[in-house]
Write an enzyme that holds these catalytic residues in place. Sequence first.
Site, short mmCIF file in Angstrom:
data_model
loop_
_atom_site.label_atom_id
_atom_site.label_comp_id
_atom_site.label_asym_id
_atom_site.label_seq_id
_atom_site.Cartn_x
_atom_site.Cartn_y
_atom_site.Cartn_z
CG HIS A 113 26.79 4.61 8.53
ND1 HIS A 113 27.91 4.58 7.74
CD2 HIS A 113 26.38 5.90 8.56
CE1 HIS A 113 28.18 5.81 7.33
NE2 HIS A 113 27.26 6.63 7.81
CD GLU A 173 24.07 8.29 5.66
OE1 GLU A 173 24.07 9.42 6.12
OE2 GLU A 173 24.89 7.41 5.97
#
Length: 225
Positions: A94, A150
């Site tokens: 992430h 993302e």
Amino acid sequence: MAKPLIIGNWKMHKTLSEAVAYVQTVGDALHHLDGVDIVLCPAYPAVGLLDGLLRGTRVALGAQDVAAWDEGSYTGEVSAKMLAGHCHYVIVGHSERRRLLGETQDMISEKIQRAHEAGLQPVVCVSQEAEVDALVPLKSSIQTWIIAFEPLEAIGTGKPSDPATVAAFNTMVRKKLGRGTRVIYGGSVDAGNVRAYLAVSDGVLPGKASLDPQGFLALCQAAVA
Ligand code: PGA
């Protein structure tokens, strides 16, 4: 065809009692939602507990990270083997970990391999093409890729990426990692825009919009409406 994947990333939110209350509030409704595969990713302390509550339901469980090592003297780390008894999925790479915790591409590649060896499905977050290129050497060992696109400017800002940009990125990812790659989108996804992203992706990874149980249920319902 695989159902759209909706992965709620709670990040560093929710105490144990809040996590239990969440599942008590909407667990049953989420279980009965056909047409989507729903995954909840709580912080480590709640993983075992939610496994107990969600086992046997259609709501799957994921962790938010995993150690790059198999086992040993790595204080504070949690191994893929420890998670594999509880989870099916694990988020890897992430951007918050890359940016705030200095996670490197080498560590991310190790994490993907540890997850794979333990039978966990990594959900690999990327924000740019170079991060996809870095995964290409792993292609021979990883058969089933789930990639979460993302874009940094879309995460937590309320300004999601344009669906056309997402569609173009997804095409690039499948070209590099294989046609069977599932590419999901994350970055300010909510109940109002989820369908636009499901039209161009294989799923979504909401953060903020997964925190409120009723809000997350509404997002999942909107996805199948
Ligand atoms: P957001 O977070 O939905 O709050 O933008 C997404 C993510 O970081 O996974």
